[in-house]
Design an enzyme around this catalytic site. Structure first.
Site, PDB file in Angstrom:
ATOM      1  CB  SER A 108      -0.920   0.006   1.221  1.00  0.00           C
ATOM      2  OG  SER A 108      -0.195  -0.269   2.403  1.00  0.00           O
TER       3      SER A 108
ATOM      4  CG  ASP B 294       2.103  -6.732   1.239  1.00  0.00           C
ATOM      5  OD1 ASP B 294       1.678  -7.895   1.335  1.00  0.00           O
ATOM      6  OD2 ASP B 294       1.383  -5.732   1.306  1.00  0.00           O
TER       7      ASP B 294
ATOM      8  CE  LYS C 189      -0.478  -8.298   3.125  1.00  0.00           C
ATOM      9  NZ  LYS C 189      -1.120  -8.287   1.779  1.00  0.00           N
TER      10      LYS C 189
ATOM     11  CD  GLU D 163      -8.047  -4.920   1.340  1.00  0.00           C
ATOM     12  OE1 GLU D 163      -8.115  -3.724   1.025  1.00  0.00           O
ATOM     13  OE2 GLU D 163      -7.014  -5.609   1.187  1.00  0.00           O
TER      14      GLU D 163
END
Length: 293
Positions: A69, A111, A140, A209
């Site tokens: 993100s 990530d 992840k 999510e």
């Protein structure tokens, strides 16, 4: 501005000096499993640099996600797709340095960005090794189905893995935008199947999510070895995660409905993060009916 300053007007909040003794045990995978089994909520928050990772740790955040993100909140990209593995390595190193400066205890998740694990299991291993060598404790990756084989390959080689289902931002174009996933019997059944496959493959945590609250709560009850971490998925998950810029009300766009701006009633960033930790622990954040699901 020095975040370790005792100046009460600091927007970060006072941090302990680097020489201060640690007051908490470092968060470990066994500790996270213990929390999951006992029903204690796990608090996760994104961070992308040394200062904010230290502040988050001091505020009691147990797991720090160095999320891709950052492409949107730090680099100004329109999606996470343009984030590179080298960028993730750099920001992971920064986050870990911040924790070392204050003898931090948080568990760090890095990530794996778009394109860094899609080619083969071996590519995934090489990419995961980059983030682990940068200091991450876990990696992840997004998606279900084909990813179960990748997860098993990494776990068998000693790399803890956090899965990610529901709205998977790296495939936002295929999903048709940022929208709720798992609605309807067929979609819900598929999401559950993928979740169980990922747990069987060895995933220790799983971000859900933008998943309907009822579905995420059911899935949380079914998964016994994999702790679910919700974002826009109701309060029935084993823990919660937010993008730091969202919960501080400083993102570049409009906050999703499920986000709460914790800076509104806080004097500094650490107090806002502490309020987030308390709200997750006591169950006052999030609320299930924010979307009318």
């Amino acid at each position: 501005m020095n975040p370790s300053s005792s100046n009460p007007a600091s927007p970060y909040g006072t941090l302990p000096p680097a020489s201060a003794p640690a007051t908490r045990r470092p968060v470990s995978l066994p500790r996270l499993r213990e929390m999951h089994q006992s029903g204690e909520k796990i608090v996760m928050l994104t961070a992308y640099d040394a200062t904010f990772s230290a502040v988050a740790d001091a505020a009691g955040v147990e797991t720090i996600l160095v999320g891709d993100s950052l492409g949107m909140v730090c680099q100004g990209l329109s999606s996470t797709v343009g984030v590179t593995l080298e960028t993730m390595r750099y920001h992971t190193e920064c986050v870990v340095r911040g924790l070392h400066r204050v003898q931090g205890t948080a568990w760090v998740i890095g990530d794996l960005p778009f394109g860094s694990y899609h080619e083969s299991r071996e590519q995934a291993l090489r990419s995961a090794a980059v983030l682990m060598q940068a200091g991450a404790h876990m990696v992840k990756l997004e998606g279900g189905g084909w990813t179960a084989e990748v997860v098993r390959f990494l776990v068998d080689r000693g790399i803890p893995v956090c899965a990610h289902l529901g709205l998977t931002p790296q495939t936002v174009h295929a999903l048709g935008g940022y929208r709720v996933q798992g609605r309807g019997d067929e979609a819900g059944t598929l999401l559950k199947r993928h979740a169980h496959e990922l747990e069987d493959a060895g995933a220790a945590m799983m971000v859900l999510e933008m998943v309907p609250a009822r579905l995420s709560a059911e899935l949380t009850g079914e998964l016994t070895r994999c702790a679910t971490i919700g974002i826009g998925a109701g309060k029935g998950t084993a823990g919660q995660v937010l993008v730091m810029h969202d919960m501080l009300g400083i993102n570049l766009g409009k906050n999703p409905k499920f986000v709460r701006n914790f800076m509104e009633d806080a004097g500094n960033v650490r107090d806002a993060m502490r309020a987030y930790v308390r709200a997750v622990k006591e169950g006052s954040f999030p609320v299930d009916d924010v979307h009318g699901w």
